[in-house]
Design an enzyme around this catalytic site. Sequence first.
Site, PDB file in Angstrom:
ATOM      1  N   ASP A  63      -1.542   6.673   6.340  1.00 12.17           N
ATOM      2  CA  ASP A  63      -2.625   5.812   5.894  1.00 12.17           C
ATOM      3  C   ASP A  63      -2.911   4.851   7.043  1.00 12.17           C
ATOM      4  O   ASP A  63      -2.108   3.965   7.331  1.00 12.17           O
ATOM      5  CB  ASP A  63      -2.182   5.046   4.640  1.00 12.17           C
ATOM      6  CG  ASP A  63      -3.220   4.023   4.173  1.00 12.17           C
ATOM      7  OD1 ASP A  63      -4.276   3.893   4.815  1.00 12.17           O
ATOM      8  OD2 ASP A  63      -2.951   3.345   3.156  1.00 12.17           O
ATOM      9  N   TRP A  87       0.832  -1.213   0.000  1.00 16.53           N
ATOM     10  CA  TRP A  87       0.000   0.000   0.000  1.00 16.53           C
ATOM     11  C   TRP A  87       0.860   1.254   0.000  1.00 16.53           C
ATOM     12  O   TRP A  87       0.542   2.223  -0.680  1.00 16.53           O
ATOM     13  CB  TRP A  87      -0.987  -0.012   1.174  1.00 16.53           C
ATOM     14  CG  TRP A  87      -1.953  -1.147   1.042  1.00 16.53           C
ATOM     15  CD1 TRP A  87      -2.063  -2.230   1.845  1.00 16.53           C
ATOM     16  CD2 TRP A  87      -2.924  -1.336  -0.004  1.00 16.53           C
ATOM     17  NE1 TRP A  87      -3.037  -3.087   1.375  1.00 16.53           N
ATOM     18  CE2 TRP A  87      -3.573  -2.556   0.248  1.00 16.53           C
ATOM     19  CE3 TRP A  87      -3.296  -0.598  -1.134  1.00 16.53           C
ATOM     20  CZ2 TRP A  87      -4.588  -3.065  -0.573  1.00 16.53           C
ATOM     21  CZ3 TRP A  87      -4.305  -1.095  -1.960  1.00 16.53           C
ATOM     22  CH2 TRP A  87      -4.933  -2.310  -1.680  1.00 16.53           C
ATOM     23  N   LYS A 123     -12.599  -1.480   7.294  1.00 15.56           N
ATOM     24  CA  LYS A 123     -12.002  -2.408   8.245  1.00 15.56           C
ATOM     25  C   LYS A 123     -12.584  -2.124   9.643  1.00 15.56           C
ATOM     26  O   LYS A 123     -13.505  -2.808  10.061  1.00 15.56           O
ATOM     27  CB  LYS A 123     -10.477  -2.287   8.242  1.00 15.56           C
ATOM     28  CG  LYS A 123      -9.831  -2.908   7.000  1.00 15.56           C
ATOM     29  CD  LYS A 123      -9.528  -1.904   5.947  1.00 15.56           C
ATOM     30  CE  LYS A 123      -8.411  -2.293   5.018  1.00 15.56           C
ATOM     31  NZ  LYS A 123      -8.776  -3.140   3.887  1.00 15.56           N
TER      32      LYS A 123
HETATM   33  C1  LIG Z   1      -3.457   0.019   4.398  1.00 18.13           C
HETATM   34  C2  LIG Z   1      -4.363   0.132   3.202  1.00 18.13           C
HETATM   35  N1  LIG Z   1      -4.307   1.229   2.434  1.00 18.13           N
HETATM   36  C3  LIG Z   1      -5.086   1.368   1.345  1.00 18.13           C
HETATM   37  C4  LIG Z   1      -5.963   0.387   0.968  1.00 18.13           C
HETATM   38  C5  LIG Z   1      -6.805   0.594  -0.256  1.00 18.13           C
HETATM   39  O1  LIG Z   1      -8.083   0.921   0.152  1.00 18.13           O
HETATM   40  P1  LIG Z   1      -9.302   1.123  -0.845  1.00 18.13           P
HETATM   41  O2  LIG Z   1      -9.641  -0.208  -1.380  1.00 18.13           O
HETATM   42  O3  LIG Z   1     -10.360   1.716   0.015  1.00 18.13           O
HETATM   43  O4  LIG Z   1      -8.859   2.058  -1.913  1.00 18.13           O
HETATM   44  C6  LIG Z   1      -6.070  -0.774   1.732  1.00 18.13           C
HETATM   45  C7  LIG Z   1      -7.030  -1.824   1.359  1.00 18.13           C
HETATM   46  O5  LIG Z   1      -7.075  -2.889   1.876  1.00 18.13           O
HETATM   47  C8  LIG Z   1      -5.240  -0.901   2.876  1.00 18.13           C
HETATM   48  O6  LIG Z   1      -5.317  -1.993   3.635  1.00 18.13           O
HETATM   49 MG   LIG Z   2      -9.264  -3.493  -0.029  1.00 14.08          MG
HETATM   50 MG   LIG Z   3       0.593  -3.926   3.049  1.00 11.65          MG
END
Ligand SMILES: Cc1ncc(COP(=O)(O)O)c(C=O)c1O
Ligand SMILES: [Mg+2]
Ligand SMILES: [Mg+2]
Lengths: 364, 364
Positions: free
Chosen positions: A175, A104, A199
């Site tokens: 994040d 991520w 989550k």
């Molecule tokens: C730490 C983290 N950041 C970003 C995301 C991406 O999120 P989204 O699917 O809402 O764009 C996720 C998705 O699991 C995540 O776990």
């Molecule tokens: Mg996701």
């Molecule tokens: Mg990760």
Amino acid sequence: MTLKRAYNFNAGPSALPEEVLVKAQKELVNFNETGMSVMELSHRSKDYEAIHNEAKTLLAELLSIPDNYEILFIQGGASLQFSMIPMNFLTEEKVGNYVLTGSWSEKALKEAKILGRSTAVAATTKETNYNRIPKLTELNVSPDDGYVHITSNNTIFGTQWKEFPNIENNMLIADMSSDILSKPLPIEKFSMIYAGAQKNLGPSGVTVVIIRKDLLEKTNENTPSMLRYDTYAKNNSLYNTPPTFSIYMLKNVLQWVSERGGVAETDRRNQEKAALIYNAIDESNGFYQGHAETESRSLMNLTFNLRNEELSKKFLQEAKEEGFVGLNGHRSVGGCRASTYNAVPYEACDQLQQFMTKFKKRHE
Amino acid sequence: MTLKRAYNFNAGPSALPEEVLVKAQKELVNFNETGMSVMELSHRSKDYEAIHNEAKTLLAELLSIPDNYEILFIQGGASLQFSMIPMNFLTEEKVGNYVLTGSWSEKALKEAKILGRSTAVAATTKETNYNRIPKLTELNVSPDDGYVHITSNNTIFGTQWKEFPNIENNMLIADMSSDILSKPLPIEKFSMIYAGAQKNLGPSGVTVVIIRKDLLEKTNENTPSMLRYDTYAKNNSLYNTPPTFSIYMLKNVLQWVSERGGVAETDRRNQEKAALIYNAIDESNGFYQGHAETESRSLMNLTFNLRNEELSKKFLQEAKEEGFVGLNGHRSVGGCRASTYNAVPYEACDQLQQFMTKFKKRHE
Ligand SMILES: Cc1ncc(COP(=O)(O)O)c(C=O)c1O
Ligand SMILES: [Mg+2]
Ligand SMILES: [Mg+2]
Ligand SMILES: Cc1ncc(COP(=O)(O)O)c(C=O)c1O
Ligand SMILES: [Mg+2]
Ligand SMILES: [Mg+2]
């Protein structure tokens, strides 16, 4: 309650509190004696605005968010934030500095690059397949940084920051998609925190942004209205139609956390739950192997492997038959992952521990 | 069914079919015997993907969408599309050409300008407070246009296109947020159609985009991943976590339209409903005055005024007491607006007509 509930260890969207679902079900067709569903309320109506504002108030209370921060509700998921952050905060001279601790953070960095902005890598633990969080002393930061970006919990690799750096220019962005609301937070260390709801906060469809007010003035010109943080701040996140039902569910989840004793109590429960499973790993004499280094272990996403792929597959197959959902590890790590977010009950973790112990006995 | 339902004339979010709400309520805590809510399903699970794909299939069937179009689900509302369209389709040489028929088209144009792209106005009816749709012969289009953008139904002013232009370079884009699915559509005339779901399609939180496949190749480089149409097309709108519950509701609404005879039958019903209220206006000897010119009248948003502001206020106050919701006109037109979207039952329109007639008798 007497419902047959799955043992839901999904990484996101993930388990929601049963009490919250039951309440939403009760109110679904006729909210608050309006003769309408929450989904049918105008976003400009008093009934809806009360929900919207209560979600903000509850979050501010639960996380002790100081007055010099705004809470925003934005669509597009955490992934849209990966782009909005450089669009809003990186001018010509400024560098977006990223700590890479997993997929991520890599994706967040990638979007800044697509936009052609200057970037840097403050630290990375890729060389050990992201099995740890770098030490604070490993971080390469500079006064020219427009911001330093971290991922507080790495959903895929199962690592989590235990302590946050003090960034000189006060521009630390996190994040927190997969661990917000799991424990108390030192909000003042951050200029901005963001989290997709799916989550710990609610269903998918809304992203929560907590942003220090002085940052709202830094927004770049000719950024589209819907991609500027100040548009949301000036309009109480009602510039256009918000995802009303997702925000209603967020409000209900926040109420549930509040009624159960807030984030300190939630933290205590989460530690207890995670301990059950990490103990099963640590006491297995290597039958189960955690992916993360011990000091970096996440209390939200618990990643582990078995001796070989065949055995992992067997484990996952039998677990599925026993009613466990979502235990497959992400393809970049393999093996297994149990996501034990706030709404995952102790009982589900206890059942998983027992299953792990029994499985080991049979296959050792 | 015996629920006390409001007479919901909200402009959006708006009424949903009672049958759809009852079904969602029934399934809310335990979807399809999974032991989980739809909101708790992983977006990568078979159960969720079946919902997601069924929504696409139903929409394609209902609107007879040819195979050379893709259906995408995007967050951010129709307002984010105002920016995505110029970001994706306007290069240096190309002009975004807008037909201005109300506030929403103005806002669409504004976002192209914020991005610094070249724009033009193909026609405008602003001089008469947007009370009509321009004639096709009034449109100023050119082969240099990157696209011609129209708003098929003007939610605020209550006007609607009855016939669509043939654009030479095949680049007609329409914001159909407030009339998609209300009637059969000549899809081939359009390169792209988009609509926020919260009127005819479902709850807020998801925007439907119908896009001709050749457009996906035209996408600009260094557009962020989440703002490129091809990202959604390549990943079946599952590049990141979609708003799963909104899409589930969309699927249920589409099923409901299908079971009731499709869009041709829906069109017939909508004409009947609108006629009730337009008749009350036309037969009132000027007590009620429609805002739109007769040939441009919308079958979705019916705008009218009373003799003076005081009387309008009285009308709105008494209507509210009788259980009518959402009849206030938008501040830019004033007066009253009845939004009679697909899910607003005939009975609600009939009750409104009766109320209008009685109110007139008492105050004439
Ligand atoms: C730490 C983290 N950041 C970003 C995301 C991406 O999120 P989204 O699917 O809402 O764009 C996720 C998705 O699991 C995540 O776990
Ligand atoms: Mg996701
Ligand atoms: Mg990760
Ligand atoms: C025709 C039209 N376009 C765009 C919008 C804006 O939609 P959203 O609130 O989903 O951004 C609306 C909202 O009512 C609308 O009616
Ligand atoms: Mg709206
Ligand atoms: Mg309008």
